[in-house]
Design an enzyme around this catalytic site. Structure first.
Site, PDB file in Angstrom:
ATOM      1  N   ASN A 102       0.191  -6.256   9.162  1.00 48.47           N
ATOM      2  CA  ASN A 102      -0.375  -4.939   8.863  1.00 48.47           C
ATOM      3  C   ASN A 102      -1.886  -5.065   8.994  1.00 48.47           C
ATOM      4  O   ASN A 102      -2.540  -5.661   8.138  1.00 48.47           O
ATOM      5  CB  ASN A 102       0.026  -4.529   7.433  1.00 48.47           C
ATOM      6  CG  ASN A 102      -0.663  -3.249   6.986  1.00 48.47           C
ATOM      7  OD1 ASN A 102      -1.280  -2.548   7.790  1.00 48.47           O
ATOM      8  ND2 ASN A 102      -0.565  -2.953   5.696  1.00 48.47           N
ATOM      9  N   TRP A 103      -2.420  -4.509  10.083  1.00 42.65           N
ATOM     10  CA  TRP A 103      -3.862  -4.680  10.350  1.00 42.65           C
ATOM     11  C   TRP A 103      -4.721  -3.764   9.483  1.00 42.65           C
ATOM     12  O   TRP A 103      -5.948  -3.869   9.506  1.00 42.65           O
ATOM     13  CB  TRP A 103      -4.147  -4.408  11.829  1.00 42.65           C
ATOM     14  CG  TRP A 103      -3.552  -5.400  12.777  1.00 42.65           C
ATOM     15  CD1 TRP A 103      -2.712  -6.450  12.457  1.00 42.65           C
ATOM     16  CD2 TRP A 103      -3.743  -5.474  14.198  1.00 42.65           C
ATOM     17  NE1 TRP A 103      -2.367  -7.152  13.583  1.00 42.65           N
ATOM     18  CE2 TRP A 103      -2.995  -6.571  14.669  1.00 42.65           C
ATOM     19  CE3 TRP A 103      -4.466  -4.712  15.108  1.00 42.65           C
ATOM     20  CZ2 TRP A 103      -2.948  -6.924  16.021  1.00 42.65           C
ATOM     21  CZ3 TRP A 103      -4.428  -5.064  16.446  1.00 42.65           C
ATOM     22  CH2 TRP A 103      -3.679  -6.169  16.898  1.00 42.65           C
ATOM     23  N   LYS A 104      -4.093  -2.844   8.773  1.00 40.76           N
ATOM     24  CA  LYS A 104      -4.836  -1.894   7.924  1.00 40.76           C
ATOM     25  C   LYS A 104      -5.933  -1.206   8.762  1.00 40.76           C
ATOM     26  O   LYS A 104      -5.725  -0.967   9.936  1.00 40.76           O
ATOM     27  CB  LYS A 104      -5.380  -2.600   6.677  1.00 40.76           C
ATOM     28  CG  LYS A 104      -4.248  -3.350   5.935  1.00 40.76           C
ATOM     29  CD  LYS A 104      -4.596  -3.803   4.559  1.00 40.76           C
ATOM     30  CE  LYS A 104      -3.388  -4.503   3.945  1.00 40.76           C
ATOM     31  NZ  LYS A 104      -3.592  -4.908   2.565  1.00 40.76           N
ATOM     32  N   HIS A 131       3.167   2.183   1.735  1.00 40.52           N
ATOM     33  CA  HIS A 131       2.339   1.025   1.364  1.00 40.52           C
ATOM     34  C   HIS A 131       1.593   1.325   0.064  1.00 40.52           C
ATOM     35  O   HIS A 131       1.189   2.479  -0.167  1.00 40.52           O
ATOM     36  CB  HIS A 131       1.337   0.711   2.492  1.00 40.52           C
ATOM     37  CG  HIS A 131       0.656  -0.599   2.284  1.00 40.52           C
ATOM     38  ND1 HIS A 131      -0.431  -0.729   1.454  1.00 40.52           N
ATOM     39  CD2 HIS A 131       0.942  -1.835   2.752  1.00 40.52           C
ATOM     40  CE1 HIS A 131      -0.800  -2.010   1.442  1.00 40.52           C
ATOM     41  NE2 HIS A 131       0.014  -2.696   2.223  1.00 40.52           N
ATOM     42  N   GLY A 180      -1.247  -9.076   5.622  1.00 41.82           N
ATOM     43  CA  GLY A 180      -2.458  -8.282   5.815  1.00 41.82           C
ATOM     44  C   GLY A 180      -3.541  -9.118   6.466  1.00 41.82           C
ATOM     45  O   GLY A 180      -3.531  -9.371   7.673  1.00 41.82           O
ATOM     46  N   GLY A 181      -4.470  -9.611   5.654  1.00 43.01           N
ATOM     47  CA  GLY A 181      -5.651 -10.339   6.136  1.00 43.01           C
ATOM     48  C   GLY A 181      -5.363 -11.428   7.162  1.00 43.01           C
ATOM     49  O   GLY A 181      -6.055 -11.522   8.182  1.00 43.01           O
ATOM     50  N   GLU A 213      -1.341   0.863  -0.810  1.00 36.16           N
ATOM     51  CA  GLU A 213      -2.659   1.476  -0.638  1.00 36.16           C
ATOM     52  C   GLU A 213      -2.535   2.979  -0.403  1.00 36.16           C
ATOM     53  O   GLU A 213      -3.405   3.749  -0.806  1.00 36.16           O
ATOM     54  CB  GLU A 213      -3.413   0.782   0.517  1.00 36.16           C
ATOM     55  CG  GLU A 213      -3.954  -0.567   0.058  1.00 36.16           C
ATOM     56  CD  GLU A 213      -4.012  -1.636   1.133  1.00 36.16           C
ATOM     57  OE1 GLU A 213      -3.958  -1.293   2.326  1.00 36.16           O
ATOM     58  OE2 GLU A 213      -4.094  -2.827   0.769  1.00 36.16           O
ATOM     59  N   SER A 221      -1.192 -11.561   0.100  1.00 38.35           N
ATOM     60  CA  SER A 221      -1.902 -12.821   0.324  1.00 38.35           C
ATOM     61  C   SER A 221      -1.049 -13.908   0.973  1.00 38.35           C
ATOM     62  O   SER A 221      -1.155 -15.082   0.621  1.00 38.35           O
ATOM     63  CB  SER A 221      -2.510 -13.332  -0.996  1.00 38.35           C
ATOM     64  OG  SER A 221      -3.451 -12.398  -1.495  1.00 38.35           O
TER      65      SER A 221
HETATM   66  P1  13P Z   1      -2.966  -9.238   2.263  1.00 39.98           P
HETATM   67  O1  13P Z   1      -2.079 -10.179   3.041  1.00 39.98           O
HETATM   68  O2  13P Z   1      -4.320  -9.081   2.851  1.00 39.98           O
HETATM   69  O3  13P Z   1      -2.960  -9.574   0.805  1.00 39.98           O
HETATM   70  O4  13P Z   1      -2.281  -7.786   2.404  1.00 39.98           O
HETATM   71  C1  13P Z   1      -0.947  -7.639   2.128  1.00 39.98           C
HETATM   72  C2  13P Z   1      -0.502  -6.293   2.540  1.00 39.98           C
HETATM   73  O5  13P Z   1      -0.850  -5.306   1.918  1.00 39.98           O
HETATM   74  C3  13P Z   1       0.315  -6.178   3.741  1.00 39.98           C
HETATM   75  O6  13P Z   1       0.824  -4.888   3.883  1.00 39.98           O
END
Ligand code: 13P
Length: 257
Positions: free
Chosen positions: A9-11, A97, A236-237, A99, A215
């Site tokens: 998930n590149w956000k 999600h 994510g990251g 967020e 994470s």
């Molecule tokens: P991180 O891996 O950056 O903690 O993000 C997780 C996430 O929200 C994936 O959708």
């Protein structure tokens, strides 16, 4: 046998040029691996979807969006529909999600509407559930998960649920560097599976894939994925770099071999 699924998930990261570069790099590196045992998906921002779809053409990497609206078209300024995502080349879409729940007013009800629309258009939904730190500390994890699962999946048939991926993402572990331990993830994944057993049946419970997110890094993927009810990761990251995402896919496929 549930096929492992690793999704990035590149956000709200990567402009079009950067997205093409990253997807090209992933395609090149993953091509060298035998990752047939793992479904790999990347979810760039809307603006880069079409271009990334072109890069991924003739690769086994799937493409997903990070959200969608439940109507096909209309006067809904700023929204993007399932048919639009399909046209852009998506096979997957992340729904609910944390967020979006936290910052954009997403509720179980809107998640449910989006889920039905995604399934209706043949997109594979990745539905996110998870408790925040306050809820975990108040011992409300299972209560929150039950609420998310029951209400987000309301009136979804067993047949449709089999096409759905669930992502358990504890909010306290997202972007904090604080990962759930393998035991903590397994405990909630098992709880979700048992809940699906009650709502649906053994076939559904034993077939639906449940990813862990929060994470996830090359250093902890092996411990998480080794757990019996953890079927993949939503990253994510660490999905923003060719090297770390490739390592996560490599390690996940080694553990699940
Ligand atoms: P991180 O891996 O950056 O903690 O993000 C997780 C996430 O929200 C994936 O959708």
């Amino acid at each position: 046998m549930r096929k492992t699924i690793i999704a990035g998930n590149w956000k709200m990261y990567k402009n079009i040029v950067e997205a093409i570069e990253l997807s090209n790099g992933l395609k090149r590196e993953l091509f060298k691996l035998d990752f047939a045992a793992v479904d790999v998906v990347i979810c760039p921002p809307f603006t880069a979807l079409s271009e990334v779809a072109e890069v991924l053409n003739e690769s086994d990497i799937g493409l997903g969006a990070q959200d969608m609206y439940w109507q096909d078209e209309g006067a809904f300024t700023g929204e993007v529909s399932a048919p639009m995502l399909k046209e852009a080349g998506c096979g997957y879409v992340i729904i609910g999600h944390s967020e979006r729940r936290q910052f954009f007013g997403e509720t179980n009800e809107t998640v449910n509407k989006k889920l039905k629309a995604a399934l209706g258009h043949g997109l594979t939904p990745i539905v996110c559930v998870g408790e925040n730190l306050k809820e975990r500390e108040a011992n409300k994890t299972f209560e929150v998960i039950e609420d998310h699962i029951k209400n987000s999946l309301l009136d979804i048939s067993a047949e449709d649920l089999l096409k759905t991926v669930i992502a358990y993402e504890p909010v306290w572990a997202i972007g904090t560097g604080k990962t759930a331990t393998g035991e903590q993830a397994q405990e909630v994944h098992k709880y979700i599976r048992d809940l699906l057993r009650k709502i649906y049946d053994d076939t559904v419970a034993d077939s639906v894939r449940i990813q862990y997110g929060g994470s996830v890094k090359p250093e902890n993927i092996a411990e998480l994925i080794a757990k019996p009810d953890v079927d993949g990761a939503l990253v994510g990251g660490a999905s923003l770099k060719i090297d770390s995402f490739t390592q996560i896919v490599t390690k996940a496929s080694e553990v699940k071999k």
